[in-house]
Design a protein around this motif. Structure first.
Motif, PDB file in Angstrom:
ATOM      1  N   LEU A 106       0.811  -1.222   0.000  1.00 45.27           N
ATOM      2  CA  LEU A 106       0.000   0.000   0.000  1.00 45.27           C
ATOM      3  C   LEU A 106       0.842   1.268   0.000  1.00 45.27           C
ATOM      4  N   THR A 107       2.045   1.194   0.560  1.00 47.61           N
ATOM      5  CA  THR A 107       2.812   2.421   0.782  1.00 47.61           C
ATOM      6  C   THR A 107       4.074   2.553  -0.068  1.00 47.61           C
ATOM      7  N   GLN A 108       4.639   1.442  -0.530  1.00 43.54           N
ATOM      8  CA  GLN A 108       5.862   1.539  -1.330  1.00 43.54           C
ATOM      9  C   GLN A 108       5.500   1.586  -2.806  1.00 43.54           C
ATOM     10  N   GLN A 109       6.001   2.573  -3.485  1.00 49.60           N
ATOM     11  CA  GLN A 109       5.549   2.874  -4.843  1.00 49.60           C
ATOM     12  C   GLN A 109       5.732   1.716  -5.820  1.00 49.60           C
ATOM     13  N   ASP A 110       6.885   1.046  -5.778  1.00 47.12           N
ATOM     14  CA  ASP A 110       7.165   0.001  -6.762  1.00 47.12           C
ATOM     15  C   ASP A 110       7.049  -1.405  -6.192  1.00 47.12           C
ATOM     16  N   ALA A 111       6.331  -1.552  -5.076  1.00 45.23           N
ATOM     17  CA  ALA A 111       6.275  -2.847  -4.400  1.00 45.23           C
ATOM     18  C   ALA A 111       5.679  -3.939  -5.286  1.00 45.23           C
ATOM     19  N   VAL A 112       4.594  -3.612  -6.002  1.00 44.16           N
ATOM     20  CA  VAL A 112       3.925  -4.628  -6.826  1.00 44.16           C
ATOM     21  C   VAL A 112       4.840  -5.081  -7.959  1.00 44.16           C
ATOM     22  N   SER A 113       5.407  -4.134  -8.689  1.00 48.03           N
ATOM     23  CA  SER A 113       6.255  -4.499  -9.828  1.00 48.03           C
ATOM     24  C   SER A 113       7.513  -5.245  -9.371  1.00 48.03           C
ATOM     25  N   ARG A 114       8.086  -4.842  -8.233  1.00 46.15           N
ATOM     26  CA  ARG A 114       9.270  -5.533  -7.709  1.00 46.15           C
ATOM     27  C   ARG A 114       8.938  -6.963  -7.308  1.00 46.15           C
ATOM     28  N   THR A 115       7.798  -7.132  -6.657  1.00 46.91           N
ATOM     29  CA  THR A 115       7.400  -8.476  -6.226  1.00 46.91           C
ATOM     30  C   THR A 115       7.216  -9.387  -7.438  1.00 46.91           C
ATOM     31  N   LEU A 116       6.523  -8.907  -8.459  1.00 47.83           N
ATOM     32  CA  LEU A 116       6.286  -9.712  -9.657  1.00 47.83           C
ATOM     33  C   LEU A 116       7.606 -10.037 -10.369  1.00 47.83           C
ATOM     34  N   HIS A 117       8.496  -9.055 -10.435  1.00 44.18           N
ATOM     35  CA  HIS A 117       9.804  -9.281 -11.073  1.00 44.18           C
ATOM     36  C   HIS A 117      10.597 -10.339 -10.309  1.00 44.18           C
TER      37      HIS A 117
END
Length: 223
Positions: free
Chosen positions: A176-187
């Motif tokens: 919810l708070t870290q801007q690139d968390a979703v893309s980093r997790t998927l990568h």
């Protein structure tokens, strides 16, 4: 309490020595108490305590049995204790996970089948590039659970399953708070899968470490 502890130790000794084996029924209460030199009250307390941690199974109207002593069953008690964690111990849970999960991921690299990797890849593809945080965390939990199971080590599976609960909220908050968390997790998930597909245990270990450490580092920065 000391008398109950003595009773617990004596029953434990019977199991460890092989006098009682998984699935065995305990002797009648009066016989067992006399044989161990215990009062029936202290024996009852010991049985109650050992049933809570899944060593014994008390079956109403049938008797008391030694359980299967399967690691997953015995480690259920740990997950119960973990549920009482405090927020300030989440970093400690993450640190333990960072030690254990990369090892399990490396083990999985030598055992996981192509169909299992394909299924995990399809799961990521279905998630898409812009999932909700809740969808991402649910996928993350299942992703790592599947890989740890592929390690073939039931003790590691149970330990890591018990550790996943306290870190779930941290993962959601990060999303919810870290801007690139979703893309980093998927990568990072795709990098782990690539290493597993190649059977590269060290690459799988390294990417799993990076993946968990990124959550840990973010959490440290917020405290």
């Amino acid at each position: 309490m000391a008398v109950t502890d003595e009773a617990i130790e004596k029953i434990k000794d019977m199991i460890v020595s092989g006098a009682l084996r998984p699935g065995d029924r305990l002797p009648k209460e009066s016989e067992l108490a006399a044989g161990l030199g215990l009062s029936r009250n202290s024996l009852r307390e010991a049985v109650r305590a050992l049933s809570l941690i899944r060593i014994l199974d008390v079956r109403q109207g049938d008797g008391t049995y030694v359980t299967s002593l399967d690691p997953q069953l015995l480690l259920e008690a740990m997950s119960f204790v973990v549920d009482f964690h405090r927020d300030d111990t989440v970093l400690e849970f993450l640190a333990v996970r960072r030690i254990l999960e990369p090892a399990a991921t490396a083990m999985a690299a030598g055992r996981i089948g192509e169909q299992e990797v394909d299924a995990l890849t399809a799961q990521l593809d279905a998630l898409g590039g812009d999932p909700s945080v809740e969808e991402l965390v649910a996928c993350d939990l299942e992703f790592h659970r599947s890989i740890v199971q592929a390690s073939g080590n039931s003790v590691l599976c149970s330990l890591l399953e018990g550790l996943s609960g306290p870190t779930t909220r941290a993962r959601i908050w990060r999303g919810l708070t870290q801007q690139d968390a979703v893309s980093r997790t998927l990568h990072e998930h795709r990098a782990i899968l690539a290493a597993l597909r190649d059977g590269d245990a060290e690459a799988a270990r390294s990417w799993a470490t990076v993946h968990i450490a990124s959550v840990e580092q973010w959490l440290r920065s917020t405290l």
